[in-house]
Scaffold this motif. Structure first.
Motif, PDB file in Angstrom:
ATOM      1  N   ALA A  76      12.316  -7.408   4.932  1.00 16.73           N
ATOM      2  CA  ALA A  76      10.865  -7.268   4.808  1.00 16.73           C
ATOM      3  C   ALA A  76      10.414  -5.844   5.043  1.00 16.73           C
ATOM      4  O   ALA A  76       9.357  -5.439   4.577  1.00 16.73           O
ATOM      5  N   ALA A  77      11.219  -5.045   5.761  1.00 19.07           N
ATOM      6  CA  ALA A  77      10.794  -3.689   6.074  1.00 19.07           C
ATOM      7  C   ALA A  77      11.049  -2.732   4.909  1.00 19.07           C
ATOM      8  O   ALA A  77      10.532  -1.628   4.902  1.00 19.07           O
ATOM      9  N   ALA A  78      11.851  -3.164   3.923  1.00 17.39           N
ATOM     10  CA  ALA A  78      12.158  -2.265   2.809  1.00 17.39           C
ATOM     11  C   ALA A  78      10.936  -2.089   1.927  1.00 17.39           C
ATOM     12  O   ALA A  78      10.177  -3.016   1.691  1.00 17.39           O
ATOM     13  N   VAL A  79      10.750  -0.873   1.427  1.00 20.16           N
ATOM     14  CA  VAL A  79       9.650  -0.613   0.505  1.00 20.16           C
ATOM     15  C   VAL A  79       9.946  -1.312  -0.820  1.00 20.16           C
ATOM     16  O   VAL A  79      11.062  -1.207  -1.339  1.00 20.16           O
ATOM     17  N   PRO A  80       8.982  -2.055  -1.376  1.00 20.26           N
ATOM     18  CA  PRO A  80       9.245  -2.760  -2.631  1.00 20.26           C
ATOM     19  C   PRO A  80       9.700  -1.797  -3.722  1.00 20.26           C
ATOM     20  O   PRO A  80       9.114  -0.725  -3.910  1.00 20.26           O
ATOM     21  N   TYR A 115       0.325 -14.176  10.107  1.00 20.93           N
ATOM     22  CA  TYR A 115       0.035 -12.909   9.436  1.00 20.93           C
ATOM     23  C   TYR A 115       1.328 -12.310   8.893  1.00 20.93           C
ATOM     24  O   TYR A 115       1.385 -11.831   7.760  1.00 20.93           O
ATOM     25  N   LEU A 116       2.366 -12.337   9.726  1.00 19.68           N
ATOM     26  CA  LEU A 116       3.641 -11.749   9.302  1.00 19.68           C
ATOM     27  C   LEU A 116       4.259 -12.556   8.172  1.00 19.68           C
ATOM     28  O   LEU A 116       4.723 -12.003   7.177  1.00 19.68           O
ATOM     29  N   ARG A 149       5.837  -8.581  -4.149  1.00 21.25           N
ATOM     30  CA  ARG A 149       5.689  -8.208  -2.743  1.00 21.25           C
ATOM     31  C   ARG A 149       4.407  -7.447  -2.460  1.00 21.25           C
ATOM     32  O   ARG A 149       3.874  -7.519  -1.361  1.00 21.25           O
ATOM     33  N   LEU A 150       3.897  -6.742  -3.478  1.00 26.15           N
ATOM     34  CA  LEU A 150       2.645  -6.028  -3.245  1.00 26.15           C
ATOM     35  C   LEU A 150       1.522  -7.014  -2.947  1.00 26.15           C
ATOM     36  O   LEU A 150       0.735  -6.827  -2.026  1.00 26.15           O
ATOM     37  N   LEU A 151       1.476  -8.091  -3.754  1.00 22.90           N
ATOM     38  CA  LEU A 151       0.466  -9.114  -3.521  1.00 22.90           C
ATOM     39  C   LEU A 151       0.638  -9.724  -2.144  1.00 22.90           C
ATOM     40  O   LEU A 151      -0.320  -9.971  -1.421  1.00 22.90           O
ATOM     41  N   GLN A 185       2.076  -8.420   0.573  1.00 26.75           N
ATOM     42  CA  GLN A 185       1.662  -7.508   1.646  1.00 26.75           C
ATOM     43  C   GLN A 185       0.153  -7.394   1.720  1.00 26.75           C
ATOM     44  O   GLN A 185      -0.436  -7.337   2.801  1.00 26.75           O
ATOM     45  N   GLU A 186      -0.465  -7.382   0.532  1.00 29.52           N
ATOM     46  CA  GLU A 186      -1.915  -7.308   0.501  1.00 29.52           C
ATOM     47  C   GLU A 186      -2.538  -8.528   1.175  1.00 29.52           C
ATOM     48  O   GLU A 186      -3.488  -8.415   1.953  1.00 29.52           O
ATOM     49  N   ALA A 199      -1.143 -10.308   3.487  1.00 25.59           N
ATOM     50  CA  ALA A 199      -0.929 -10.206   4.930  1.00 25.59           C
ATOM     51  C   ALA A 199      -1.987  -9.314   5.555  1.00 25.59           C
ATOM     52  O   ALA A 199      -2.550  -9.636   6.603  1.00 25.59           O
ATOM     53  N   MET A 200      -2.284  -8.174   4.891  1.00 22.05           N
ATOM     54  CA  MET A 200      -3.240  -7.251   5.488  1.00 22.05           C
ATOM     55  C   MET A 200      -4.637  -7.869   5.527  1.00 22.05           C
ATOM     56  O   MET A 200      -5.330  -7.786   6.537  1.00 22.05           O
TER      57      MET A 200
END
Lengths: 99, 528
Positions: free
Chosen positions: B118-122, B175-176, B185-187, B189-190, B192-193
């Motif tokens: 999960a920590a890797a940049v998409p 949240y996580l 993954r962008l969606l 992460q969005e 989650a934020m």
């Protein structure tokens, strides 16, 4: 000095925090607004504890600090991850999800 | 100030369901640290399944005691183990058990629903490496256990501090989890934020409400606040503001209008198994807590809050139903349908009768089972790339055309859940809606029941539209399809088990609801 002043101060801080959340664009600043709201609540709790001569308000303030710290960990993890992906922490840029 | 501290007597046996689940979360963290990677997933899965089954058994074991005594207060009154709390704990344990099956499932090629790292940049090289190495983010299992533990404390909280801590314990892992999707993954992460910022904002309101009520009553115990509403004079604005802010926090968690704006985005962006878990279990837990606040604290001030609560109920039903009509994404339709259902369940809450409690308890079980099942099906319908590689979920509505021809069983089950959502007789959704609306009529909230019936009638349209699309619309031929090809992916089978279980539950609760309704009617009494 009257204790009521502290209540007014707490409400003001809470209002400033809430406006920060609603008005600012940077996710980190928005998050700081939330933290300000939590700390305003701590002031409120401690003042009321003093007014009532009761300890539980102060104990709750400690719990709030712990919870706020946990929230910082999660929040910064999410925000930093977004920043690394998009090179931006603006809440306006995060707009892929739309109807 | 008074000094001296007496340690409370703690009846550990009463806390068994909570301790089992949270204990499994803690052990799960140790498993992450010490168990070799190869077997970690299986160990975690076994541990979490056993823990949620154990919690369910513990709830059953506590049941007869609670039925005889009406409930006990544990840990000096911080936890109130009464009928509604125990039922919600049972519902959360059972639904977590089923949701875990969907969460744990992988496709034939061994792909889970979660990002390998999960920590890797998409899109980065590191992510490619992690994917190729077959890494798995097995932390989802302990996270789910922590969330479930918070959900089990939430409805049982006897004071507002416990309720706040439980709220955070259930929210933070969610949240996580929302940000861990493997695809898009962008969606994710969005989502989650958005969930995090809005959730933290709502928690701050909840907490300020706690502070105001503490100032009003001099205690955060719910019974003390309820007593103070009748004895303390001259501080009504403080009390009303406190209760209102408390309700903002709770209404946010259940996704009621006007605090719903996170729901569609988070439901769409989060990994679909997590969406199912969230839709079912968070809703059950938050409604448990809301019931306790409304039934224990509010009764003496109900006339002050009634207009606001009624407005929230009607708005929730209206917005959920009407906006769902124009959506084109399956997950978004289900999210708006979740908002509409929040409105239907709320009619049972504002009824303020004992049958209202029964209806809410039944509704969260019926709705939760169907939503885990329906999101489980969504995880299986996938897009296929040009070279035959299975991609992400095909969530656009047009991609579901003709699914009834190619995969009749899947489509029939999907329709069953949709019919249950729509409230068609012989499904659990019908009984749930019927009990909620009749409780509202009994509690003098007939306009809400009528509004609910109208909203359900409108909602039938978009549920049936999906069914028509699946069965009676011709799938476009391979050549003129604009998007990617769609397939139903084969999984390791756990999802199929979950779908079968939830479908069975939906039919059984619809055809033989009386044993469960009786059970919940016996439980429908809060201890102060």
């Amino acid at each position: 000095m009257s204790l009521t002043n502290y209540l007014v101060l707490a409400s003001l801080l809470f209002a400033i925090g809430a406006s920060t959340v609603l008005l600012r664009r940077n996710a980190i600043v928005v998050f700081m607004g939330v933290e300000l709201m939590l700390n305003a609540t701590n002031l409120l709790l401690v003042t009321f504890a003093r007014m009532h001569g009761d300890l539980s308000g102060q104990v709750i303030a400690f719990f709030v600090m712990v919870v706020a710290a946990a929230e910082v960990v999660i929040g910064l993890a999410i925000i930093v991850q977004i920043f690394r992906t998009r090179r931006s922490a603006s809440v306006d840029d995060v707009n892929l999800l739309k109807s | 100030m008074t000094g001296g501290f007496t340690a409370p007597q703690i009846d550990w046996a009463q806390l068994a369901p909570i301790i089992i689940v949270l204990g499994a979360g803690v052990v799960g963290v140790l498993v992450e640290a010490f168990v070799p990677r190869g077997v970690r997933r299986n160990v975690q899965l076994a541990l979490t399944l056993l823990a949620s089954a154990g919690a369910l058994i513990a709830v059953a074991a506590l049941w007869s005691g609670v039925r005889e005594t009406g409930g006990t207060s544990v840990v000096g009154g911080s936890i109130l183990l009464d009928g509604p709390a125990l039922v919600i704990q049972g519902v959360v344990a059972a639904l977590t058990l089923i949701a875990l099956l969907v969460v744990a499932d992988r496709t034939e090629t061994g792909e889970s629903a979660f990002a390998p790292a999960a920590a890797a940049v998409p899109g980065s090289d590191y992510e490619q490496l992690a994917r190729r190495a077959g890494l798995e983010q097995t932390e989802v299992f302990p996270l789910i256990m922590f969330a479930a533990g918070g959900m089990m404390i939430f409805p049982a909280a006897g004071d507002l501090l416990t309720m706040f801590v439980a709220l955070e314990v259930l929210s933070l892992p969610l949240y996580l989890l929302s940000g861990l999707a493997r695809r898009r993954r962008l969606l994710s992460q969005e989502a989650a934020m958005k969930y995090f910022l809005l959730g933290a904002f709502a928690s701050a309101f909840f907490l300020f409400g706690v502070g105001l009520l503490y100032g009003f009553a001099g205690s955060v115990r719910l019974d003390a606040i309820a007593e103070a509403t009748t004895t303390v004079v001259g501080l009504d604005p403080l009390m009303l503001a406190g209760v209102a802010m408390l309700l903002v926090g709770l209404l946010f968690k259940i996704g009621a209008v006007p605090f719903h704006s996170w729901t569609p985005d988070v439901y769409q962006g989060a990994p679909t198994p997590i969406t199912g878990f969230m839709a079912a279990c968070t809703k059950a837990a938050a409604f448990g807590a809301l019931l306790r606040v409304v039934y224990v604290v509010v009764p003496s001030i109900v006339w002050d809050l009634r207009p606001a609560l009624w407005a929230v109920v009607i708005l929730t039903m209206a917005v959920g139903t009407l906006v769902a009509l124009v959506q084109t994404d399956v997950k978004r339709i289900l999210a708006y349908s979740a908002i509409a259902h929040t409105g239907f369940i709320l009619t049972g809450v504002v009824a303020l009768t004992s049958s209202g409690i029964t209806s809410v308890l039944f509704y969260v079980l019926a709705y939760g089972a169907a939503s885990i099942g329906i999101f489980a099906i969504v995880t299986l319908v996938r897009e296929v790339g040009p070279d035959g590689v299975v991609l992400g979920e095909a969530t656009h509505l047009s991609q579901w055309t003709g699914l009834g021809r190619s995969n009749p069983w899947l489509a029939v089950t999907f329709s069953l859940f949709l019919l249950s959502f729509a409230g068609i007789p012989l499904t659990a959704g019908f009984i749930a809606k019927f009990t909620a609306f009749s409780a509202a009529v009994e509690g003098g909230a007939t306009p809400l029941a009528i509004a609910g019936a109208v909203a359900s009638a409108i909602a039938v349209f978009f549920y049936v539209r999906i069914i028509v699309l699946m069965f009676f619309t011709d799938a476009p031929r391979a050549g003129d399809r604009t998007g990617a090809e769609v397939t139903v992916v084969k999984s390791e089978g756990l999802t199929t088990v979950a779908i079968a279980l939830t479908a069975l539950l939906t039919v059984l609760l619809g055809v033989f609801p009386s044993p469960v309704l009786d059970l919940m009617a016996q439980a429908a009494k809060f201890i102060p």
